[in-house]
Design an enzyme around this catalytic site. Sequence first.
Site, PDB file in Angstrom:
ATOM      1  N   ARG A 162       0.719  -1.360  -0.222  1.00 31.78           N
ATOM      2  CA  ARG A 162      -0.049  -0.153   0.028  1.00 31.78           C
ATOM      3  C   ARG A 162       0.737   1.308  -0.004  1.00 31.78           C
ATOM      4  O   ARG A 162       0.531   2.275   0.539  1.00 31.78           O
ATOM      5  CB  ARG A 162      -1.042  -0.096   1.136  1.00 31.78           C
ATOM      6  CG  ARG A 162      -2.188  -1.192   1.238  1.00 31.78           C
ATOM      7  CD  ARG A 162      -2.872  -1.038   0.007  1.00 31.78           C
ATOM      8  NE  ARG A 162      -4.026  -1.898   0.241  1.00 31.78           N
ATOM      9  CZ  ARG A 162      -4.178  -3.069  -0.097  1.00 31.78           C
ATOM     10  NH1 ARG A 162      -3.255  -3.641  -0.572  1.00 31.78           N
ATOM     11  NH2 ARG A 162      -5.619  -3.737   0.202  1.00 31.78           N
ATOM     12  N   SER A 237     -10.649  -1.098   3.387  1.00 30.62           N
ATOM     13  CA  SER A 237      -9.797  -0.919   4.680  1.00 30.62           C
ATOM     14  C   SER A 237      -9.472   0.332   4.969  1.00 30.62           C
ATOM     15  O   SER A 237      -8.761   1.193   4.468  1.00 30.62           O
ATOM     16  CB  SER A 237      -8.655  -1.776   4.110  1.00 30.62           C
ATOM     17  OG  SER A 237      -8.785  -3.113   3.910  1.00 30.62           O
ATOM     18  N   GLU A 333      -4.802   3.533   6.124  1.00 31.61           N
ATOM     19  CA  GLU A 333      -4.401   3.319   5.121  1.00 31.61           C
ATOM     20  C   GLU A 333      -5.231   4.563   3.978  1.00 31.61           C
ATOM     21  O   GLU A 333      -4.546   4.980   3.140  1.00 31.61           O
ATOM     22  CB  GLU A 333      -5.210   1.856   4.423  1.00 31.61           C
ATOM     23  CG  GLU A 333      -4.514   1.570   3.308  1.00 31.61           C
ATOM     24  CD  GLU A 333      -5.629   0.825   2.385  1.00 31.61           C
ATOM     25  OE1 GLU A 333      -5.789   1.152   1.051  1.00 31.61           O
ATOM     26  OE2 GLU A 333      -5.885  -0.165   2.923  1.00 31.61           O
TER      27      GLU A 333
HETATM   28  N1  EPU Z   1     -10.359 -11.016  10.406  1.00 29.04           N
HETATM   29  C1  EPU Z   1     -11.104 -11.030  11.649  1.00 29.04           C
HETATM   30  N2  EPU Z   1     -11.981 -10.286  11.625  1.00 29.04           N
HETATM   31  C2  EPU Z   1     -12.448  -9.302  10.852  1.00 29.04           C
HETATM   32  C3  EPU Z   1     -11.803  -9.112   9.617  1.00 29.04           C
HETATM   33  C4  EPU Z   1     -10.653 -10.113   9.450  1.00 29.04           C
HETATM   34  O1  EPU Z   1     -10.862 -11.768  12.373  1.00 29.04           O
HETATM   35  O2  EPU Z   1     -13.386  -8.508  11.144  1.00 29.04           O
HETATM   36  C5  EPU Z   1      -9.508 -12.057  10.190  1.00 29.04           C
HETATM   37  C6  EPU Z   1     -10.200 -13.010   8.874  1.00 29.04           C
HETATM   38  O3  EPU Z   1     -10.727 -14.281   9.716  1.00 29.04           O
HETATM   39  C7  EPU Z   1      -8.709 -13.383   8.277  1.00 29.04           C
HETATM   40  C8  EPU Z   1      -7.767 -12.209   8.487  1.00 29.04           C
HETATM   41  O4  EPU Z   1      -8.378 -11.570   9.463  1.00 29.04           O
HETATM   42  O5  EPU Z   1      -8.091 -14.715   9.186  1.00 29.04           O
HETATM   43  C9  EPU Z   1      -7.407 -11.354   6.993  1.00 29.04           C
HETATM   44  O6  EPU Z   1      -8.891 -10.926   6.504  1.00 29.04           O
HETATM   45  P1  EPU Z   1      -9.298 -10.927   5.124  1.00 29.04           P
HETATM   46  O7  EPU Z   1      -8.981 -11.969   4.102  1.00 29.04           O
HETATM   47  O8  EPU Z   1     -10.877 -10.152   5.076  1.00 29.04           O
HETATM   48  O9  EPU Z   1      -8.270  -9.583   4.872  1.00 29.04           O
HETATM   49  P2  EPU Z   1      -7.444  -8.216   5.376  1.00 29.04           P
HETATM   50  O10 EPU Z   1      -6.211  -8.725   5.746  1.00 29.04           O
HETATM   51  O11 EPU Z   1      -8.506  -7.876   6.378  1.00 29.04           O
HETATM   52  C10 EPU Z   1      -6.786  -7.416   3.080  1.00 29.04           C
HETATM   53  C11 EPU Z   1      -6.845  -5.839   2.479  1.00 29.04           C
HETATM   54  C12 EPU Z   1      -8.043  -5.920   1.679  1.00 29.04           C
HETATM   55  C13 EPU Z   1      -7.914  -7.193   0.730  1.00 29.04           C
HETATM   56  C14 EPU Z   1      -8.097  -8.412   1.654  1.00 29.04           C
HETATM   57  C15 EPU Z   1      -8.047  -9.573   0.495  1.00 29.04           C
HETATM   58  C16 EPU Z   1      -5.542  -4.574   3.706  1.00 29.04           C
HETATM   59  C17 EPU Z   1      -5.503  -3.136   4.553  1.00 29.04           C
HETATM   60  N3  EPU Z   1      -6.618  -5.003   3.163  1.00 29.04           N
HETATM   61  O12 EPU Z   1      -7.616  -7.242   4.250  1.00 29.04           O
HETATM   62  O13 EPU Z   1      -8.111  -4.914   0.940  1.00 29.04           O
HETATM   63  O14 EPU Z   1      -9.555  -6.966   0.053  1.00 29.04           O
HETATM   64  O15 EPU Z   1      -6.803  -8.543   2.392  1.00 29.04           O
HETATM   65  O16 EPU Z   1      -6.898  -9.618  -0.025  1.00 29.04           O
HETATM   66  O17 EPU Z   1      -4.380  -4.899   3.151  1.00 29.04           O
HETATM   67  C18 EPU Z   1      -8.588  -2.328   0.823  1.00 29.04           C
HETATM   68  O18 EPU Z   1      -7.396  -2.277   0.840  1.00 29.04           O
HETATM   69  O19 EPU Z   1      -9.411  -1.548   0.710  1.00 29.04           O
HETATM   70  C19 EPU Z   1      -9.205  -3.953   1.009  1.00 29.04           C
HETATM   71  C20 EPU Z   1     -10.329  -4.241   1.127  1.00 29.04           C
END
Ligand code: EPU
Length: 337
Positions: A162, A237, A333
């Site tokens: 990012r 995010s 972010e």
């Molecule tokens: N999780 C929780 N609780 C929550 C949300 C997530 O426990 O409320 C846990 C999930 O269970 C999982 C882990 O956190 O084990 C990761 O969650 P997720 O797959 O939803 O991805 P993320 O790391 O929260 C990132 C990006 C997203 C992108 C997703 C998929 C960042 C800041 N965000 O989210 O990007 O869509 O991975 O690759 O890196 C964005 O930047 O706007 C965005 C949506």
Amino acid sequence: MTPATDISLKELNTFGIDVKAKRFIVTTQTEQLLNLLKQYRDDTLFFLGGGSNMLLTKDIEALVIQLAIKGKKILREDDDFAWVEAQVGENWHEFVLWTLKHNLGGLENLSLIPGQVGTTPIQNIGAYGVEIKDQMVECVALRIKDLELVTFSNEQCAFDYRESVFKNALKDQYIVLSVVFKLTKRNHKLHIGYGAIQSELQQNNIIEPTIHDVSKAVIAIRESKLPNPKEIGNSGSFFKNPVISTQQFHELQREYPEIPHYTVNEELTKIPAGWLIEQTGFKGKRFGDAGVHSKQALVLVNYGNATGAEIAQLAATIQEAVLQKFHIEISAEVNIF
Ligand code: EPU
């Protein structure tokens, strides 16, 4: 061209925050943009793209220039690859769908990300194991101080998670006008390792997925977890996933054996901020019209009439709670103005 005055930006930022631009103008041609920049060279300027990665906390006193220059084309191709170019004002998701319609692979995991093409290199957008840096060849950016067009190679963009040179060393100095991607015409390299993609494909009994199947899977996952900005204001995010020392991670893991994590390298581990926020009890909470999304705690939402200041206050409260509980700093972010 004369700017309009006191224009509400509510429809022009995906958070749906109702602040005003003191002066506002839309530009649809590069020539026109250059003329504007000459005409208003002594004014404070504020460039607006898709408005999908910003939180507006007050009226914008500057001249707001909306970058709506459109255009996308295949520049050249060989048997294996096509080089495609898109202008700053193209909607990102429509552009991804257009590449898929031409059977070009590489951007399918980035389906349904809100925003415009021009902002994608600035924060190196990413999802489901793919980032813009994996497919971007170069971008052309306008240097604001002398109106020179400068081509930045992928390497010169200094991409990171990012992050790019445009958010750091060259912050506020350039406007990205167009981006070139190298996409596959055959032997597509699918990125389907991400758990959610695998289960989505499995559920639909897809054993040998195409780029189109992957795009559909990503769209289904995003629609199930992330609020549609047309229905509930949000900026995806709100926070970045923090990177902590692997030692600190191991200490946390003793207390929370289920803690999700991604190994960055031997010394560093990335923790999903969504999980940290959920542990502090904020998931699904609502304070007036500002809230934390019920299906993804990383996403802050505006249920209607929240002010930017209220969302920013909620973000600060969450940051403090995560710091207290885990001794981890999470940073925004989203750009806050
Ligand atoms: N999780 C929780 N609780 C929550 C949300 C997530 O426990 O409320 C846990 C999930 O269970 C999982 C882990 O956190 O084990 C990761 O969650 P997720 O797959 O939803 O991805 P993320 O790391 O929260 C990132 C990006 C997203 C992108 C997703 C998929 C960042 C800041 N965000 O989210 O990007 O869509 O991975 O690759 O890196 C964005 O930047 O706007 C965005 C949506």
